[in-house]
Design a protein around this motif. Structure first.
Motif, PDB file in Angstrom:
ATOM      1  N   ILE A 137      38.700  48.411  39.598  1.00 12.78           N
ATOM      2  CA  ILE A 137      39.658  47.494  38.971  1.00 12.78           C
ATOM      3  C   ILE A 137      39.304  47.291  37.500  1.00 12.78           C
ATOM      4  O   ILE A 137      40.179  47.297  36.622  1.00 12.78           O
ATOM      5  CB  ILE A 137      39.678  46.145  39.714  1.00 12.78           C
ATOM      6  CG1 ILE A 137      40.094  46.352  41.171  1.00 12.78           C
ATOM      7  CG2 ILE A 137      40.638  45.175  39.028  1.00 12.78           C
ATOM      8  CD1 ILE A 137      39.949  45.111  42.037  1.00 12.78           C
ATOM      9  N   VAL A 138      38.018  47.125  37.212  1.00 14.24           N
ATOM     10  CA  VAL A 138      37.570  46.943  35.824  1.00 14.24           C
ATOM     11  C   VAL A 138      37.912  48.177  34.992  1.00 14.24           C
ATOM     12  O   VAL A 138      38.377  48.070  33.847  1.00 14.24           O
ATOM     13  CB  VAL A 138      36.053  46.659  35.775  1.00 14.24           C
ATOM     14  CG1 VAL A 138      35.532  46.723  34.336  1.00 14.24           C
ATOM     15  CG2 VAL A 138      35.756  45.288  36.380  1.00 14.24           C
ATOM     16  N   GLU A 139      37.709  49.368  35.557  1.00 12.91           N
ATOM     17  CA  GLU A 139      38.045  50.613  34.844  1.00 12.91           C
ATOM     18  C   GLU A 139      39.523  50.646  34.484  1.00 12.91           C
ATOM     19  O   GLU A 139      39.895  51.037  33.363  1.00 12.91           O
ATOM     20  CB  GLU A 139      37.692  51.821  35.716  1.00 12.91           C
ATOM     21  CG  GLU A 139      36.195  52.101  35.829  1.00 12.91           C
ATOM     22  CD  GLU A 139      35.905  53.223  36.799  1.00 12.91           C
ATOM     23  OE1 GLU A 139      36.867  53.806  37.368  1.00 12.91           O
ATOM     24  OE2 GLU A 139      34.719  53.529  37.006  1.00 12.91           O
TER      25      GLU A 139
ATOM     26  N   LEU B  18      46.137  41.718  36.076  1.00 18.59           N
ATOM     27  CA  LEU B  18      45.118  41.959  37.103  1.00 18.59           C
ATOM     28  C   LEU B  18      45.722  42.640  38.321  1.00 18.59           C
ATOM     29  O   LEU B  18      45.166  43.615  38.848  1.00 18.59           O
ATOM     30  CB  LEU B  18      44.467  40.635  37.505  1.00 18.59           C
ATOM     31  CG  LEU B  18      43.452  40.697  38.654  1.00 18.59           C
ATOM     32  CD1 LEU B  18      42.277  41.602  38.297  1.00 18.59           C
ATOM     33  CD2 LEU B  18      42.961  39.296  39.011  1.00 18.59           C
ATOM     34  N   ILE B  19      46.876  42.150  38.773  1.00  9.96           N
ATOM     35  CA  ILE B  19      47.537  42.760  39.936  1.00  9.96           C
ATOM     36  C   ILE B  19      47.941  44.202  39.641  1.00  9.96           C
ATOM     37  O   ILE B  19      47.786  45.097  40.488  1.00  9.96           O
ATOM     38  CB  ILE B  19      48.763  41.919  40.354  1.00  9.96           C
ATOM     39  CG1 ILE B  19      48.289  40.569  40.926  1.00  9.96           C
ATOM     40  CG2 ILE B  19      49.627  42.662  41.366  1.00  9.96           C
ATOM     41  CD1 ILE B  19      49.400  39.580  41.197  1.00  9.96           C
ATOM     42  N   ALA B  20      48.431  44.441  38.418  1.00 10.76           N
ATOM     43  CA  ALA B  20      48.800  45.811  38.036  1.00 10.76           C
ATOM     44  C   ALA B  20      47.578  46.731  38.061  1.00 10.76           C
ATOM     45  O   ALA B  20      47.671  47.894  38.473  1.00 10.76           O
ATOM     46  CB  ALA B  20      49.441  45.804  36.650  1.00 10.76           C
ATOM     47  N   ALA B  21      46.429  46.227  37.635  1.00 11.80           N
ATOM     48  CA  ALA B  21      45.203  47.028  37.636  1.00 11.80           C
ATOM     49  C   ALA B  21      44.752  47.341  39.065  1.00 11.80           C
ATOM     50  O   ALA B  21      44.281  48.447  39.354  1.00 11.80           O
ATOM     51  CB  ALA B  21      44.093  46.296  36.879  1.00 11.80           C
ATOM     52  N   ILE B  22      44.900  46.363  39.956  1.00 11.29           N
ATOM     53  CA  ILE B  22      44.559  46.593  41.366  1.00 11.29           C
ATOM     54  C   ILE B  22      45.432  47.693  41.952  1.00 11.29           C
ATOM     55  O   ILE B  22      44.965  48.588  42.665  1.00 11.29           O
ATOM     56  CB  ILE B  22      44.712  45.287  42.173  1.00 11.29           C
ATOM     57  CG1 ILE B  22      43.652  44.268  41.744  1.00 11.29           C
ATOM     58  CG2 ILE B  22      44.612  45.555  43.674  1.00 11.29           C
ATOM     59  CD1 ILE B  22      43.863  42.881  42.325  1.00 11.29           C
ATOM     60  N   LYS B  23      46.719  47.635  41.624  1.00  8.61           N
ATOM     61  CA  LYS B  23      47.641  48.649  42.139  1.00  8.61           C
ATOM     62  C   LYS B  23      47.340  50.027  41.556  1.00  8.61           C
ATOM     63  O   LYS B  23      47.406  51.043  42.267  1.00  8.61           O
ATOM     64  CB  LYS B  23      49.080  48.248  41.824  1.00  8.61           C
ATOM     65  CG  LYS B  23      49.551  47.019  42.597  1.00  8.61           C
ATOM     66  CD  LYS B  23      50.983  46.663  42.252  1.00  8.61           C
ATOM     67  CE  LYS B  23      51.477  45.481  43.060  1.00  8.61           C
ATOM     68  NZ  LYS B  23      52.880  45.116  42.725  1.00  8.61           N
TER      69      LYS B  23
ATOM     70  N   VAL C  69      39.224  37.006  38.558  1.00  9.43           N
ATOM     71  CA  VAL C  69      39.378  35.589  38.236  1.00  9.43           C
ATOM     72  C   VAL C  69      40.184  35.436  36.954  1.00  9.43           C
ATOM     73  O   VAL C  69      39.906  36.118  35.954  1.00  9.43           O
ATOM     74  CB  VAL C  69      38.013  34.894  38.063  1.00  9.43           C
ATOM     75  CG1 VAL C  69      38.186  33.453  37.584  1.00  9.43           C
ATOM     76  CG2 VAL C  69      37.228  34.928  39.364  1.00  9.43           C
ATOM     77  N   ILE C  70      41.171  34.573  36.980  1.00  7.72           N
ATOM     78  CA  ILE C  70      41.874  34.158  35.768  1.00  7.72           C
ATOM     79  C   ILE C  70      41.212  32.859  35.317  1.00  7.72           C
ATOM     80  O   ILE C  70      41.324  31.829  35.972  1.00  7.72           O
ATOM     81  CB  ILE C  70      43.375  33.947  36.015  1.00  7.72           C
ATOM     82  CG1 ILE C  70      43.992  35.155  36.735  1.00  7.72           C
ATOM     83  CG2 ILE C  70      44.091  33.662  34.697  1.00  7.72           C
ATOM     84  CD1 ILE C  70      43.807  36.478  36.016  1.00  7.72           C
ATOM     85  N   GLY C  71      40.511  32.895  34.194  1.00 12.85           N
ATOM     86  CA  GLY C  71      39.761  31.724  33.757  1.00 12.85           C
ATOM     87  C   GLY C  71      38.457  32.137  33.095  1.00 12.85           C
ATOM     88  O   GLY C  71      38.211  33.338  32.940  1.00 12.85           O
TER      89      GLY C  71
END
Length: 399
Positions: free
Chosen positions: A333-335, A318-323, A104-106
């Motif tokens: 993703i959090v890591e 966030l997208i970079a972390a998912i990738k 979430v962005i927010g």
């Protein structure tokens, strides 16, 4: 009351998904939809600009293409309106979790962001705020909480240094609008001054009133050379107009979200002697900004604010972390978010152990020829104790 809450939650979920292509993803077409949430007061023009920044980042990611486990990933925006209300923010956070967002962005304002944080943390969902500045957000100890802009503590250091070293202010009035953000911002700014003679006035006004007459007439002409205001956009407009009407000569330094075309249209030329700070470096100088601006105007037909850019940077992070995780497992993703270094338009996005931006930057702007013009950028390094800004000598070393 419980029935009403359940009904409200159902309405939120229905409104979020009604007609949404996110539910129409088919296994047959070998694609997988990944929801990215955006939460804030969607009727507010500035929050809307942040939502648009997230949408632009999502559009760019989908054009670039990405596959995971043999399936094409299609990112989709799920935007929910928390109405800048802490009670609604809790329902929105639960709805986001129920929807299965990857992150979430927010939220937009600090208080709703803080209230939503434990809900996302319990579900392991990463939350990156692109606007909430209250230090308390990341002081709650949740590994899922991240901030893509500097905190109020960080910006207070930069503003105080600018006020004393650049504006040469010696007699300062500090006013806040009694909101959690405004009061805390004013308090943190006041803490930067060790000389009691520098802060000659400390006042508050209700965030429900537009009357600044009593506050501005409590000091005589020439007694104050700088007014610092901790408060949101609407009260900032009221203060600017009252200052012009009463012909107060002191310079005015504003906080919050005033560095945008919307505020300029609100004050209509009453910007003489106005300064304000905004998160990050001056993004218009970034080599990628022209392309972003062109795409943004073509799609949304409106102006860009610094919070458009911070939201864009947060979503791209966030997208970079998912990738990097190559997984939709929340803990993975959090890591990756705790390890990531993403080059954004406002600066490098990298988080410390608490989820704060490691090296926050702030740019001070002034109004000139009906435009916000950058004056100076500060790279803030957190410190263990405050410098004696009043004398210009350091009482401790910055970390």
């Amino acid at each position: 009351m419980k029935k009403l809450r359940r009904l409200f939650l159902a309405v939120l979920i229905h409104s979020a998904f009604s007609g949404s292509p996110a539910l129409a993803a088919s296994a047959a077409d070998n694609t997988q939809t990944v929801l990215i949430g955006f939460a804030g007061p969607l009727a507010w023009p500035l929050a809307q600009s942040g939502q648009y920044g997230v949408q632009l980042a999502i559009d760019e990611a989908n054009r670039a293409g990405y596959s995971m486990n043999g399936k094409k990933i299609v990112f989709k925006l799920l935007a929910m309106d928390d109405k800048a209300d802490v009670a609604v923010a809790g329902f929105v956070a639960k709805s986001m979790v129920t929807a299965g967002v990857a992150g979430v962005i927010g939220h937009w304002l600090s208080a709703p962001t803080i209230v939503a944080a434990p809900i996302y943390a319990a579900a392991g969902v990463p939350q990156i705020s692109a606007s909430a500045a209250a230090p308390e957000f990341t002081q709650q100890g949740y590994a899922t909480s991240f901030r893509a802009v500097g905190s109020s503590e960080d910006v207070a250091i930069a503003i105080a240094e600018f006020a004393t070293q650049e504006l040469k202010s010696k007699r300062i009035a500090i006013i806040d609008d009694t909101t959690a953000f405004g009061a805390r911002m004013a308090e943190l700014f006041a803490e930067q001054f060790r000389s009691p003679n520098q802060v000659v006035v400390r006042s508050t006004v209700s965030n429900k009133t537009s009357d600044f007459n009593a506050v501005l007439t409590q000091f005589t002409a020439g007694e104050v050379d700088l007014i610092f205001f901790g408060g949101y956009l609407r009260r900032s407009e009221d203060l600017v107009r009252a200052r012009q009407r009463l012909r107060v000569s002191a310079k005015l330094f504003l906080t919050g979200s005033v560095v945008n075309p919307i505020f300029l249209s609100m004050i209509q030329g009453a910007g003489d002697g106005l300064f304000a700070s905004a998160p990050g470096k001056h993004y218009e100088e970034h080599p990628q900004f022209k392309a972003l601006e062109k795409n943004f105007h073509a799609k949304f037909r409106t102006g860009i604010s610094v919070y458009t850019v911070s939201s864009y940077d947060a979503c791209n992070t966030l997208i970079a972390a998912i990738k990097k995780a190559n997984s939709l497992e929340p803990h993975r993703i959090v890591e990756e978010l705790h390890k990531i270094r993403h080059k954004g338009l406002l600066g490098t996005v990298a988080f410390d152990a608490n989820g704060n931006l490691q090296n926050p930057a702030f740019t001070v702007y002034r109004i000139q020829d009906q435009r916000w013009v950058p004056v100076k950028t500060y790279d803030v390094r957190r410190k263990s104790c405050a410098p004696d800004i009043g004398t210009g000598t350091a009482a401790c070393d910055r970390n």
